[in-house]
Design a protein around this motif. Structure first.
Motif, PDB file in Angstrom:
ATOM      1  N   ALA A 294       0.844  -1.116   0.050  1.00 38.14           N
ATOM      2  CA  ALA A 294      -0.086  -0.012   0.007  1.00 38.14           C
ATOM      3  C   ALA A 294       0.910   1.261   0.151  1.00 38.14           C
ATOM      4  CB  ALA A 294      -0.818   0.078   1.175  1.00 38.14           C
ATOM      5  N   VAL A 295       2.074   1.107   0.790  1.00 42.02           N
ATOM      6  CA  VAL A 295       3.012   2.446   0.740  1.00 42.02           C
ATOM      7  C   VAL A 295       3.618   2.533  -0.678  1.00 42.02           C
ATOM      8  CG1 VAL A 295       5.101   3.162   1.631  1.00 42.02           C
ATOM      9  CG2 VAL A 295       3.527   1.922   2.929  1.00 42.02           C
ATOM     10  N   ARG A 296       3.876   1.509  -1.154  1.00 49.48           N
ATOM     11  CA  ARG A 296       4.412   1.480  -2.678  1.00 49.48           C
ATOM     12  C   ARG A 296       3.352   1.801  -3.484  1.00 49.48           C
ATOM     13  NH1 ARG A 296       8.931  -1.557  -4.291  1.00 49.48           N
ATOM     14  NH2 ARG A 296       8.431  -3.000  -2.586  1.00 49.48           N
ATOM     15  N   ASP A 297       2.124   1.658  -3.717  1.00 50.11           N
ATOM     16  CA  ASP A 297       1.143   2.190  -4.322  1.00 50.11           C
ATOM     17  C   ASP A 297       0.824   3.581  -4.097  1.00 50.11           C
ATOM     18  OD1 ASP A 297      -1.394   1.708  -6.166  1.00 50.11           O
ATOM     19  OD2 ASP A 297      -2.068   3.006  -4.613  1.00 50.11           O
ATOM     20  N   ALA A 298       0.868   4.147  -2.997  1.00 47.23           N
ATOM     21  CA  ALA A 298       0.877   5.501  -2.812  1.00 47.23           C
ATOM     22  C   ALA A 298       2.012   6.364  -3.314  1.00 47.23           C
ATOM     23  CB  ALA A 298       0.721   5.558  -1.181  1.00 47.23           C
ATOM     24  N   LEU A 299       3.310   5.755  -3.095  1.00 46.20           N
ATOM     25  CA  LEU A 299       4.278   6.492  -3.660  1.00 46.20           C
ATOM     26  C   LEU A 299       4.181   6.383  -5.122  1.00 46.20           C
ATOM     27  CD1 LEU A 299       7.645   5.052  -1.833  1.00 46.20           C
ATOM     28  CD2 LEU A 299       6.773   7.579  -2.102  1.00 46.20           C
ATOM     29  N   ALA A 300       3.860   5.439  -5.819  1.00 45.89           N
ATOM     30  CA  ALA A 300       3.745   5.332  -7.376  1.00 45.89           C
ATOM     31  C   ALA A 300       2.958   6.524  -7.925  1.00 45.89           C
ATOM     32  CB  ALA A 300       3.348   4.040  -7.863  1.00 45.89           C
ATOM     33  N   ARG A 301       2.079   7.097  -7.134  1.00 47.32           N
ATOM     34  CA  ARG A 301       1.312   8.435  -7.485  1.00 47.32           C
ATOM     35  C   ARG A 301       1.826   9.608  -7.279  1.00 47.32           C
ATOM     36  NH1 ARG A 301      -3.543   5.587  -8.583  1.00 47.32           N
ATOM     37  NH2 ARG A 301      -3.055   3.393  -7.680  1.00 47.32           N
ATOM     38  N   VAL A 302       2.939   9.717  -6.633  1.00 41.31           N
ATOM     39  CA  VAL A 302       3.789  11.006  -6.367  1.00 41.31           C
ATOM     40  C   VAL A 302       5.118  10.901  -6.776  1.00 41.31           C
ATOM     41  CG1 VAL A 302       2.257  11.738  -4.525  1.00 41.31           C
ATOM     42  CG2 VAL A 302       4.266  10.326  -4.124  1.00 41.31           C
ATOM     43  N   MET A 303       5.675   9.811  -7.077  1.00 40.57           N
ATOM     44  CA  MET A 303       7.258   9.851  -7.246  1.00 40.57           C
ATOM     45  C   MET A 303       7.226   9.063  -8.777  1.00 40.57           C
ATOM     46  SD  MET A 303       9.869   7.553  -4.616  1.00 40.57           S
ATOM     47  CE  MET A 303      11.606   7.889  -4.996  1.00 40.57           C
ATOM     48  N   PRO A 304       7.384   9.743  -9.778  1.00 34.26           N
ATOM     49  CA  PRO A 304       7.625   9.128 -11.011  1.00 34.26           C
ATOM     50  C   PRO A 304       8.635   7.787 -11.185  1.00 34.26           C
ATOM     51  CG  PRO A 304       7.822  11.355 -11.163  1.00 34.26           C
ATOM     52  CD  PRO A 304       7.760  11.392  -9.779  1.00 34.26           C
ATOM     53  N   ASP A 305       9.631   8.086 -10.828  1.00 33.90           N
ATOM     54  CA  ASP A 305      10.580   6.838 -10.875  1.00 33.90           C
ATOM     55  C   ASP A 305      11.001   5.946  -9.374  1.00 33.90           C
ATOM     56  OD1 ASP A 305      12.160   5.141 -12.186  1.00 33.90           O
ATOM     57  OD2 ASP A 305      13.865   6.584 -12.471  1.00 33.90           O
ATOM     58  N   LEU A 306       9.734   5.479  -9.304  1.00 31.90           N
ATOM     59  CA  LEU A 306       9.556   4.837  -7.835  1.00 31.90           C
ATOM     60  C   LEU A 306      10.803   3.891  -7.523  1.00 31.90           C
ATOM     61  CD1 LEU A 306       7.578   4.059  -5.446  1.00 31.90           C
ATOM     62  CD2 LEU A 306       6.812   2.068  -6.963  1.00 31.90           C
ATOM     63  N   ALA A 307      11.645   4.288  -6.173  1.00 36.00           N
ATOM     64  CA  ALA A 307      12.412   3.555  -5.755  1.00 36.00           C
ATOM     65  C   ALA A 307      12.175   3.655  -3.960  1.00 36.00           C
ATOM     66  CB  ALA A 307      13.601   4.277  -5.814  1.00 36.00           C
ATOM     67  N   LEU A 308      12.044   2.195  -3.685  1.00 36.41           N
ATOM     68  CA  LEU A 308      11.553   2.098  -2.408  1.00 36.41           C
ATOM     69  C   LEU A 308      12.279   0.905  -2.061  1.00 36.41           C
ATOM     70  CD1 LEU A 308       9.474   2.417   0.041  1.00 36.41           C
ATOM     71  CD2 LEU A 308       8.062   0.849  -0.861  1.00 36.41           C
ATOM     72  N   THR A 309      12.891   1.111  -0.330  1.00 31.64           N
ATOM     73  CA  THR A 309      13.850   0.204   0.061  1.00 31.64           C
ATOM     74  C   THR A 309      13.240  -0.092   1.465  1.00 31.64           C
ATOM     75  OG1 THR A 309      15.655   0.226  -1.470  1.00 31.64           O
ATOM     76  CG2 THR A 309      16.119  -0.783   0.798  1.00 31.64           C
ATOM     77  N   PRO A 310      12.408  -1.017   1.848  1.00 34.98           N
ATOM     78  CA  PRO A 310      12.154  -1.236   3.352  1.00 34.98           C
ATOM     79  C   PRO A 310      13.531  -1.574   4.158  1.00 34.98           C
ATOM     80  CG  PRO A 310      11.123  -2.570   1.785  1.00 34.98           C
ATOM     81  CD  PRO A 310      11.989  -2.357   0.937  1.00 34.98           C
ATOM     82  N   VAL A 311      13.708  -1.195   5.370  1.00 37.42           N
ATOM     83  CA  VAL A 311      14.861  -1.474   5.954  1.00 37.42           C
ATOM     84  C   VAL A 311      14.585  -1.376   7.512  1.00 37.42           C
ATOM     85  CG1 VAL A 311      16.767  -0.151   4.578  1.00 37.42           C
ATOM     86  CG2 VAL A 311      15.517   1.069   6.087  1.00 37.42           C
ATOM     87  N   SER A 312      15.231  -2.262   8.223  1.00 38.35           N
ATOM     88  CA  SER A 312      15.140  -1.846   9.734  1.00 38.35           C
ATOM     89  C   SER A 312      16.614  -1.811  10.373  1.00 38.35           C
ATOM     90  CB  SER A 312      14.594  -3.357  10.173  1.00 38.35           C
ATOM     91  OG  SER A 312      14.759  -3.268  11.853  1.00 38.35           O
ATOM     92  N   ALA A 313      16.707  -0.683  10.943  1.00 36.61           N
ATOM     93  CA  ALA A 313      17.947  -0.195  11.424  1.00 36.61           C
ATOM     94  C   ALA A 313      18.403  -1.394  12.739  1.00 36.61           C
ATOM     95  CB  ALA A 313      17.946   1.178  12.033  1.00 36.61           C
ATOM     96  N   ARG A 314      17.289  -1.726  13.253  1.00 42.64           N
ATOM     97  CA  ARG A 314      17.386  -2.690  14.445  1.00 42.64           C
ATOM     98  C   ARG A 314      17.920  -4.054  13.872  1.00 42.64           C
ATOM     99  NH1 ARG A 314      12.832  -2.845  18.971  1.00 42.64           N
ATOM    100  NH2 ARG A 314      14.062  -1.106  19.722  1.00 42.64           N
ATOM    101  N   SER A 315      16.997  -4.441  13.106  1.00 41.87           N
ATOM    102  CA  SER A 315      17.339  -6.052  12.706  1.00 41.87           C
ATOM    103  C   SER A 315      18.367  -6.342  11.640  1.00 41.87           C
ATOM    104  CB  SER A 315      16.270  -6.838  12.129  1.00 41.87           C
ATOM    105  OG  SER A 315      15.822  -6.297  10.940  1.00 41.87           O
ATOM    106  N   GLY A 316      18.374  -4.861  11.025  1.00 40.42           N
ATOM    107  CA  GLY A 316      19.451  -4.909  10.067  1.00 40.42           C
ATOM    108  C   GLY A 316      19.232  -5.576   8.513  1.00 40.42           C
ATOM    109  N   ALA A 317      17.777  -5.688   8.526  1.00 41.95           N
ATOM    110  CA  ALA A 317      17.104  -6.316   7.373  1.00 41.95           C
ATOM    111  C   ALA A 317      17.001  -4.836   6.195  1.00 41.95           C
ATOM    112  CB  ALA A 317      15.730  -6.531   7.546  1.00 41.95           C
ATOM    113  N   GLY A 318      17.296  -5.220   4.812  1.00 36.86           N
ATOM    114  CA  GLY A 318      17.396  -4.228   4.037  1.00 36.86           C
ATOM    115  C   GLY A 318      18.550  -3.450   3.931  1.00 36.86           C
ATOM    116  N   VAL A 319      19.214  -3.297   4.884  1.00 33.64           N
ATOM    117  CA  VAL A 319      20.581  -2.391   4.900  1.00 33.64           C
ATOM    118  C   VAL A 319      21.514  -2.736   4.054  1.00 33.64           C
ATOM    119  CG1 VAL A 319      22.282  -1.461   6.246  1.00 33.64           C
ATOM    120  CG2 VAL A 319      20.205  -1.974   7.368  1.00 33.64           C
ATOM    121  N   ALA A 320      21.386  -3.821   3.492  1.00 30.79           N
ATOM    122  CA  ALA A 320      22.411  -4.324   2.423  1.00 30.79           C
ATOM    123  C   ALA A 320      22.035  -3.560   1.169  1.00 30.79           C
ATOM    124  CB  ALA A 320      22.595  -5.818   2.350  1.00 30.79           C
ATOM    125  N   GLU A 321      20.728  -3.564   0.994  1.00 30.47           N
ATOM    126  CA  GLU A 321      20.222  -3.118  -0.335  1.00 30.47           C
ATOM    127  C   GLU A 321      20.514  -1.487  -0.556  1.00 30.47           C
ATOM    128  OE1 GLU A 321      18.919  -5.291   1.246  1.00 30.47           O
ATOM    129  OE2 GLU A 321      17.402  -6.756   0.276  1.00 30.47           O
TER     130      GLU A 321
END
Lengths: 244, 112
Positions: free
Chosen positions: A189-216
């Motif tokens: 749902a966040v991605r869909d909302a972003l696609a309507r305001v950000m033409p070249d959509l780039a979204l990276t989910p991250v967690s500073a706590r678990s480290g998930a997504g930090v490598a991306e």
């Protein structure tokens, strides 16, 4: 209007200007940008709401890049230098800009703060903007990229409510991903909302706590940095300017 | 609330021009404001009313609002408000055609 005595009654003229109201800031931003490009520093303007996790993202970034890349930061807040202190504790040389009441950083504030960070020695200069989803988007700082931290807890409609900032983003970091099981928010749902305001959509989910997504996130940064370094190599020389 | 800092930039610019043209007063500033410029027209107007002084003390502020318009950079198809900003036919990200303007267009002044 006087039209008889020759007293020199003033007359009205219209002057065509057609100039950006922020042209003075634009000029200062251009100056900063030239500095960063010449020195091969990737300047990142990190924006987002208060509490979105901007500092935590930078701490996680510092942990990942420790010993590999030289990081520095300029952190803006209305009061206190707490963010700069946290960043220094994470091994990132950081200068604080205390804006008092100003809701955003501008290019001249950043330029003045450069004297307090050995930015020429860096691979990355992170400018952690004042926590605010509106005003910082209006001011060019001379950054190479705009990154917006949006936390899951802020809800999926924030991009639609604050289109100005998300339109300017080169990347949106969806932070606090570790909270996903506890919330009614869907990443899609966040991605869909972003696609309507950000033409070249780039979204990276991250967690500073678990480290998930930090490598991306780091991979995205490194790809941007490679472009800056290639630019310096192609340019062939570094301009000398009187800055630290 | 960055409207005050915008007004400061705006009045400084207008005053410089007015002085350069030996104006005795500035009567009107015409500003073009895009819907995606990140500026609230009402806040800009009230900040201007509070901050105008000197040559600009009696100046009016006329704001021309510009709606946001997006188009495909290849086929030039327009995007309706709220649509996904990627062209379904060409696959390309939309380009902002207008709506990010933050311009001082005209200064109306009295000269001797």
């Amino acid at each position: 209007m006087c039209d008889s005595c020759g007293c020199g009654d003033p007359h009205k003229v219209s002057l065509d200007v057609q100039e950006r109201i922020l042209s003075v800031n634009d000029r200062a931003a251009r100056h900063n940008r030239e500095h960063f490009a010449a020195a091969g520093v990737l300047a990142v303007n990190l924006m987002g709401s208060p509490g979105a996790g901007k500092t935590a993202v930078l701490e996680a970034t510092a942990r990942q890049l420790a010993g590999r890349r030289r990081l520095g930061a300029i952190a803006g807040d209305l009061e206190t230098d707490r963010d700069a202190q946290r960043l220094r504790a994470a091994g990132v040389p950081a200068a604080a800009i205390t804006t008092g009441s100003a809701c955003h950083l501008d290019a001249e504030m950043v330029h003045a703060a450069l004297d307090r960070v050995a930015w020429r020695e860096l691979d990355y200069l992170f400018v952690e903007n004042v926590g605010n989803l509106v005003c910082p988007a209006v001011y060019d700082l001379g950054q190479a990229v705009n990154v917006v931290a949006l936390s899951l807890t802020e809800g999926e409609d924030k991009p639609l409510k604050y289109p100005v900032m998300f339109r300017k983003a080169d990347l949106v970091l969806l932070t606090k991903l570790d909270l996903l099981p506890h919330l009614d928010v869907q990443v899609e749902a966040v991605r869909d909302a972003l696609a309507r305001v950000m033409p070249d959509l780039a979204l990276t989910p991250v967690s500073a706590r678990s480290g998930a997504g930090v490598a991306e996130w780091i991979a995205w940064l490194e790809a941007r940095r490679a472009g800056v370094v290639r630019g310096v190599a192609a340019h062939g020389h570094v301009h000398a300017h009187p800055h630290a | 609330m960055h409207e005050y800092s915008l007004v400061a930039a705006l009045t400084r610019k207008a005053e410089e021009e007015a002085r350069a043209h030996h104006a005795t007063a500035v009567t009107c500033l015409r500003v073009k404001l895009g819907a995606l410029a990140g500026v609230e027209p009402e806040l800009l107007a009230s900040a201007f009313t509070l901050c105008r002084e000197g040559l600009l003390a009696g100046a009016a502020l006329e704001i021309r609002n510009v709606a946001a318009a997006w188009a495909c950079p290849r086929c030039e198809a327009a995007f309706p408000t709220g649509a996904v900003l990627r062209c379904a036919a060409c696959g390309l990200p939309a380009r902002l055609v207008s709506g990010d303007e933050l311009l001082l267009e005209q200064i109306e002044m009295e000269v001797p």
